[in-house]
Design an enzyme around this catalytic site. Structure first.
Site, PDB file in Angstrom:
ATOM      1  N   ASP A  55     -12.444 -10.376  -1.785  1.00 15.62           N
ATOM      2  CA  ASP A  55     -11.489  -9.441  -2.371  1.00 15.62           C
ATOM      3  C   ASP A  55     -10.875 -10.159  -3.568  1.00 15.62           C
ATOM      4  O   ASP A  55     -10.047 -11.048  -3.406  1.00 15.62           O
ATOM      5  CB  ASP A  55     -10.421  -9.076  -1.327  1.00 15.62           C
ATOM      6  CG  ASP A  55      -9.278  -8.247  -1.914  1.00 15.62           C
ATOM      7  OD1 ASP A  55      -9.340  -7.907  -3.107  1.00 15.62           O
ATOM      8  OD2 ASP A  55      -8.330  -7.940  -1.168  1.00 15.62           O
ATOM      9  N   LYS A 100      -7.055  -9.755 -13.555  1.00 15.32           N
ATOM     10  CA  LYS A 100      -7.886  -8.583 -13.252  1.00 15.32           C
ATOM     11  C   LYS A 100      -7.588  -7.417 -14.193  1.00 15.32           C
ATOM     12  O   LYS A 100      -8.459  -6.610 -14.493  1.00 15.32           O
ATOM     13  CB  LYS A 100      -7.622  -8.166 -11.797  1.00 15.32           C
ATOM     14  CG  LYS A 100      -8.566  -7.138 -11.234  1.00 15.32           C
ATOM     15  CD  LYS A 100      -8.321  -6.998  -9.749  1.00 15.32           C
ATOM     16  CE  LYS A 100      -9.177  -5.934  -9.100  1.00 15.32           C
ATOM     17  NZ  LYS A 100      -8.908  -5.869  -7.653  1.00 15.32           N
ATOM     18  N   GLU A 136     -13.166  -1.079  -3.328  1.00 12.47           N
ATOM     19  CA  GLU A 136     -12.136  -1.585  -2.408  1.00 12.47           C
ATOM     20  C   GLU A 136     -11.805  -0.587  -1.292  1.00 12.47           C
ATOM     21  O   GLU A 136     -11.758  -0.974  -0.117  1.00 12.47           O
ATOM     22  CB  GLU A 136     -10.874  -1.970  -3.193  1.00 12.47           C
ATOM     23  CG  GLU A 136     -11.063  -3.274  -3.966  1.00 12.47           C
ATOM     24  CD  GLU A 136     -10.010  -3.510  -5.044  1.00 12.47           C
ATOM     25  OE1 GLU A 136      -9.003  -2.773  -5.081  1.00 12.47           O
ATOM     26  OE2 GLU A 136     -10.203  -4.433  -5.854  1.00 12.47           O
ATOM     27  N   ASP A 170      -3.345   2.067  -1.147  1.00 11.40           N
ATOM     28  CA  ASP A 170      -3.381   0.622  -1.417  1.00 11.40           C
ATOM     29  C   ASP A 170      -2.227   0.232  -2.336  1.00 11.40           C
ATOM     30  O   ASP A 170      -2.275   0.470  -3.542  1.00 11.40           O
ATOM     31  CB  ASP A 170      -4.738   0.261  -2.041  1.00 11.40           C
ATOM     32  CG  ASP A 170      -4.877  -1.237  -2.336  1.00 11.40           C
ATOM     33  OD1 ASP A 170      -3.868  -1.975  -2.259  1.00 11.40           O
ATOM     34  OD2 ASP A 170      -6.002  -1.665  -2.653  1.00 11.40           O
TER      35      ASP A 170
HETATM   36  N1  LIG Z   1       5.413  -8.857   5.052  1.00 11.36           N
HETATM   37  C1  LIG Z   1       5.438  -8.260   3.868  1.00 11.36           C
HETATM   38  N2  LIG Z   1       6.353  -7.299   3.612  1.00 11.36           N
HETATM   39  C2  LIG Z   1       6.420  -6.729   2.410  1.00 11.36           C
HETATM   40  N3  LIG Z   1       5.603  -7.022   1.377  1.00 11.36           N
HETATM   41  C3  LIG Z   1       4.679  -7.974   1.580  1.00 11.36           C
HETATM   42  C4  LIG Z   1       4.536  -8.637   2.821  1.00 11.36           C
HETATM   43  N4  LIG Z   1       3.507  -9.528   2.724  1.00 11.36           N
HETATM   44  C5  LIG Z   1       3.026  -9.412   1.451  1.00 11.36           C
HETATM   45  N5  LIG Z   1       3.726  -8.501   0.753  1.00 11.36           N
HETATM   46  C6  LIG Z   1       3.584  -8.130  -0.652  1.00 11.36           C
HETATM   47  O1  LIG Z   1       2.267  -7.699  -0.936  1.00 11.36           O
HETATM   48  C7  LIG Z   1       2.011  -7.900  -2.329  1.00 11.36           C
HETATM   49  C8  LIG Z   1       0.650  -8.506  -2.513  1.00 11.36           C
HETATM   50  O2  LIG Z   1      -0.295  -7.620  -1.996  1.00 11.36           O
HETATM   51  P1  LIG Z   1      -1.863  -7.902  -2.102  1.00 11.36           P
HETATM   52  O3  LIG Z   1      -2.530  -6.850  -1.300  1.00 11.36           O
HETATM   53  O4  LIG Z   1      -2.151  -9.308  -1.765  1.00 11.36           O
HETATM   54  O5  LIG Z   1      -2.056  -7.675  -3.671  1.00 11.36           O
HETATM   55  P2  LIG Z   1      -3.273  -7.367  -4.646  1.00 11.36           P
HETATM   56  O6  LIG Z   1      -4.187  -6.409  -3.973  1.00 11.36           O
HETATM   57  O7  LIG Z   1      -2.586  -6.781  -5.835  1.00 11.36           O
HETATM   58  O8  LIG Z   1      -3.915  -8.668  -4.948  1.00 11.36           O
HETATM   59  C9  LIG Z   1       3.129  -8.793  -2.849  1.00 11.36           C
HETATM   60  O9  LIG Z   1       4.064  -8.016  -3.574  1.00 11.36           O
HETATM   61  C10 LIG Z   1       3.765  -9.319  -1.563  1.00 11.36           C
HETATM   62  O10 LIG Z   1       5.128  -9.630  -1.727  1.00 11.36           O
HETATM   63 MG   LIG Z   2      -5.869  -5.533  -3.279  1.00  7.59          MG
END
Ligand SMILES: Nc1ncnc2c1ncn2[C@@H]1O[C@H](COP(=O)(O)OP(=O)(O)O)[C@@H](O)[C@H]1O
Ligand SMILES: [Mg+2]
Lengths: 107, 633
Positions: B25, B87, B184, B206
């Site tokens: 991912d 990205k 995705e 998402d």
């Molecule tokens: N327990 C949680 N509660 C709320 N938000 C969270 C938690 N864990 C991760 N996040 C939030 O998720 C986001 C990252 O999501 P992610 O799916 O990894 O991103 P991306 O797909 O954009 O790479 C960040 O803003 C992070 O703070």
């Molecule tokens: Mg993602």
């Protein structure tokens, strides 16, 4: 003699079996191939065959075909972690020399 | 020494032939790598046990790079050389990037894709992404104990050709063979096993760090089809951090902050947000450079209140995507939650309320895409359990067809058809007494054979002599799960058969595919006109052929007058056929047809008499032109 699982190995197998949702145990065996002559077989078992040799170790059923058994007798299947890598390892007293990769061996 | 994994019954691979495959991912905020181990999909963690790799790359003067947490920590100190959210730049030109002013980077507008000036020189987004992929590849190799067969890398469903190609190029640069790019939302659906679930429409919601994507998928026969996508490229978990940050400033009555203090408070804000997912209140405390001390408590209620508009904002694209797909909430069978930010309870609630059902959330929302990709990679690497192969979601990148009269292409399997597949179509002979048929297999989107790629040729021989159009030749195209094409031609009345096996994608690189697709789009209009002209020319040839044959056989049935008129019509039609005016051809054909009407009737009477007399028609000089009956089967 017998073929056994370490407690760690048994725990991992049991966990995989639950997630897999089917199967009666683990099938171990040897085959001729590889750089040192023989190779291990490590598979989930869905059915027992009539001539299988069966063991039970820490709650996990182990099935071995009679041809493979002499090469595996006394083996303990262990679960090990090496750095980031993890997986099963055959501790086999019958092995004279193994190829560096550990996937094939000689008796 | 290699450590072994448990295989499916009967599927232990030979030594040194483990097919190690991973799913990646490649996220805007975080990236992950996962694999299937002893039948179980797991995310591979780094040495410190951390599953996520922040998608951050920092370039240093000596050309070295830092990737992930290390780079993230130093982002505030070295913002220009620390690339986050790369990205967003993949496959994009400078003009495509809207809020450039808010970014600390110095851009360079290279043709095709922008570049970034760093202390280590000019970097393309492809190179930056490659650093992330290389890091994950090394992690996977260390975890699995060997070189990788390849990876399935996920991309947003809305990614266009340029963005997908850029992703593939990054993988190539990182030394990572790409088994496939996977959407995705599809990966998330696979992670939840929806590919084995009831057919129907699913919504994938998402909410990541800085982006929001909604996708509407339809599952039928194990294939996911993307019906609609939508979202907001500037809405994500970071915005929730920012709301908390503002709340801190207000509640604590802070004066404008230094850059460093702001960064500390933003980090505290994110920590509080993540803490509130599991607790009712979150403590926020910090000692600022200015000497001030922040000591606050944020409750779930206040957090929900100050972020309510953000949550509501995600619902607009959801409604629009449903509308685009021509569906309503009631049509949605299941809702999949993806992205770390969907952990927030107020988001879960809002989505549940909107879709009037509990969303699927029992998998880690930030791992679910990587998990699905790993499952797909495992199947593609040939490690799946028997009977799982139907999951293959592969499609044919370019249409497959055969050449028909006049160098036209008759498509038999259209582009994007999922494989394995089999399609058949019926064709017939072009000339009286034709005993052989040439089958020319081509691939491409264009209408003319010359513009497509020739894959194979073979002949069907031994067709019994019949009048043109009487033979029934069924041409079957069969593509197996590996993309291997087999073509069979069978004449129905006699049962004669011929076949050939071809590998359609052989030698066709992805670049070529992309190029050919672009080409076909530019030429659709041209091609349609060309095709109409060619069809008219073929019809004319067919008519001329028929009339000529009739004149040779039954010329004596005509008066000199009639014959002269027909000859004149033939001359006119021949001339028209050589030109490129379709209308002229059609008019000339009408004339010839009108003037040969009586002649045809007379011939019919004669041939019936002849048939009853039991005389045989001698075989005409046969050629092998293929004609189509216009009837698809
Ligand atoms: N327990 C949680 N509660 C709320 N938000 C969270 C938690 N864990 C991760 N996040 C939030 O998720 C986001 C990252 O999501 P992610 O799916 O990894 O991103 P991306 O797909 O954009 O790479 C960040 O803003 C992070 O703070
Ligand atoms: Mg993602």
């Amino acid at each position: 003699m017998a073929v056994t699982l370490s407690e760690r190995a048994a725990r991992h197998v049991a966990n995989y079996m639950v997630k897999r949702g089917k199967g009666i145990g683990l099938r171990l065996g040897v085959r001729t191939s590889g750089c040192s002559g023989m190779a291990y077989k490590l598979e989930f078992a869905d059915i027992a065959r009539p001539d299988d040799i069966e063991f039970e170790s820490h709650g996990v059923k182990v099935l071995i075909d009679p041809k493979s058994f002499p090469y595996l007798d006394g083996t303990e299947l262990d679960y090990a972690r090496e750095g980031l890598n993890e997986g099963f390892r055959f501790n086999n007293p019958n092995v004279k020399d193994a190829c560096g990769c550990g996937e094939s061996f000689n008796v | 020494m290699a450590l072994l994994q448990i295989a499916e019954p009967g599927e232990s691979s030979a030594p040194h032939q483990h097919r190690l495959a991973v799913g990646i991912d490649l996220g805007t905020t975080n990236s992950l790598v996962a694999t299937v181990r002893s039948g179980l999909a797991v995310v591979l963690s780094d040495e410190l046990g951390r599953p996520l790799l922040p998608s951050v790359v920092r370039y240093m003067p000596d050309g070295q790079t830092e990737v992930g947490y290390d780079a993230q920590t130093r982002q505030a100190l070295d913002p220009r050389n620390t690339i986050v959210s790369v990205k967003r730049f993949m496959g994009r030109g400078l003009a495509d990037i809207s809020n450039r002013e808010g970014m600390p980077y110095r851009f360079d507008d290279a043709p095709g894709m922008l570049r970034l000036h760093t202390v280590a020189g000019l970097k393309s987004p492809v190179e930056v992404s490659a650093e992330i992929l290389r890091n994950l590849r090394l992690r996977a190799e260390a975890s699995l104990g060997g070189a990788l067969l390849g990876a399935v890398i996920t991309v947003p469903a809305y990614f266009d050709d340029a963005q997908r190609q850029a992703t593939k190029d990054a993988a190539r640069l990182a030394g990572l063979p790409v088994l496939r790019l996977l959407n995705e939302p599809t990966a998330a659906a696979i992670a939840y096993g929806l590919d084995n679930a009831a057919e129907g429409v699913y919504a994938v919601y998402d909410l990541g760090g800085g982006t929001f994507d909604i996708s509407i998928l339809r599952l039928s026969r194990g294939i996911f089809e993307v019906l609609a996508t939508g979202g907001d490229s500037a809405l994500g978990g970071d915005d929730f951090d920012h709301r908390i940050f503002c709340w801190i400033l207000e509640t604590a009555g802070l004066k404008p902050l230094s850059v460093e203090d702001a960064r500390v408070l933003l980090t505290r804000a994110r920590e509080a947000k993540e803490y509130l997912t599991f607790h009712g209140v979150a403590p926020i405390s910090a000692r600022l450079d200015s000497g001030e001390i922040v000591d606050l408590t944020l409750s779930t209620e206040i957090f929900s209140e100050i972020t309510q508009t953000l949550v509501a904002k995600t619902m607009q694209p959801v409604k629009k995507a449903l509308r685009d797909a021509g569906l309503s909430v009631a049509d949605v069978k299941g809702v999949v939650m993806v992205g770390g930010a969907t952990r927030m309870p107020q988001v879960q609630r809002a989505v549940g309320d909107f879709f009037r059902q509990d969303p699927l959330n029992n998998l880690d929302p930030d791992k679910v895409v990587a998990i699905g990709a790993a499952k797909q990679a495992n199947l593609l690497a040939g490690n799946g359990a028997a009977g799982d192969d139907w999951l293959l979601l592969d499609v044919i990148p370019l249409s497959l067809g055969i050449e028909t009269m006049g160098g036209l292409v008759e498509k038999i399997i259209p582009r994007n058809a999922t494989i394995p597949t089999a399609r058949a179509q019926e064709f017939t002979t072009f000339r009286d007494g034709q005993t052989a048929l040439a089958v020319h297999v081509v691939q491409g989107e264009r209408e003319l054979v010359g513009d497509c790629r020739s894959l194979a040729r073979f002949e069907l021989r031994g067709i019994p002599p019949m009048v043109a159009g009487a033979a029934r030749v069924r041409v079957t195209f069969q593509v197996d799960a590996d993309g291997l094409l087999a073509v069979t031609a069978r004449e129905k009345t006699s049962g004669v058969e011929a076949s050939i096996v071809v590998k359609p994608s052989y030698g066709l690189s992805d670049d070529e595919i992309a190029e050919m697709l672009k080409d076909s789009l530019q030429h659709v209009r041209d091609d349609a006109l060309q095709r109409a002209l060619r069809e008219a020319q073929i019809d004319a040839e067919r008519l001329l052929e028929a009339v000529r044959a009739a004149l040779v056989g039954d010329g004596e049935l005509l008066s000199a007058d009639e014959r002269a008129r027909i000859d004149a019509d033939i001359g006119k039609l021949q001339a028209a056929t050589r030109g490129d005016n379709r209308r002229q051809i059609v008019l000339a054909m009408d004339d010839l047809e009108a003037d040969t009407k009586d002649f045809a009737a007379r011939r019919m009477d004669k041939s019936i008499r002849r048939a009853f007399a039991g005389r045989r028609i001698s075989e005409l000089d046969s050629d092998t032109t293929i004609a189509h009956t216009g009837e698809a089967t």
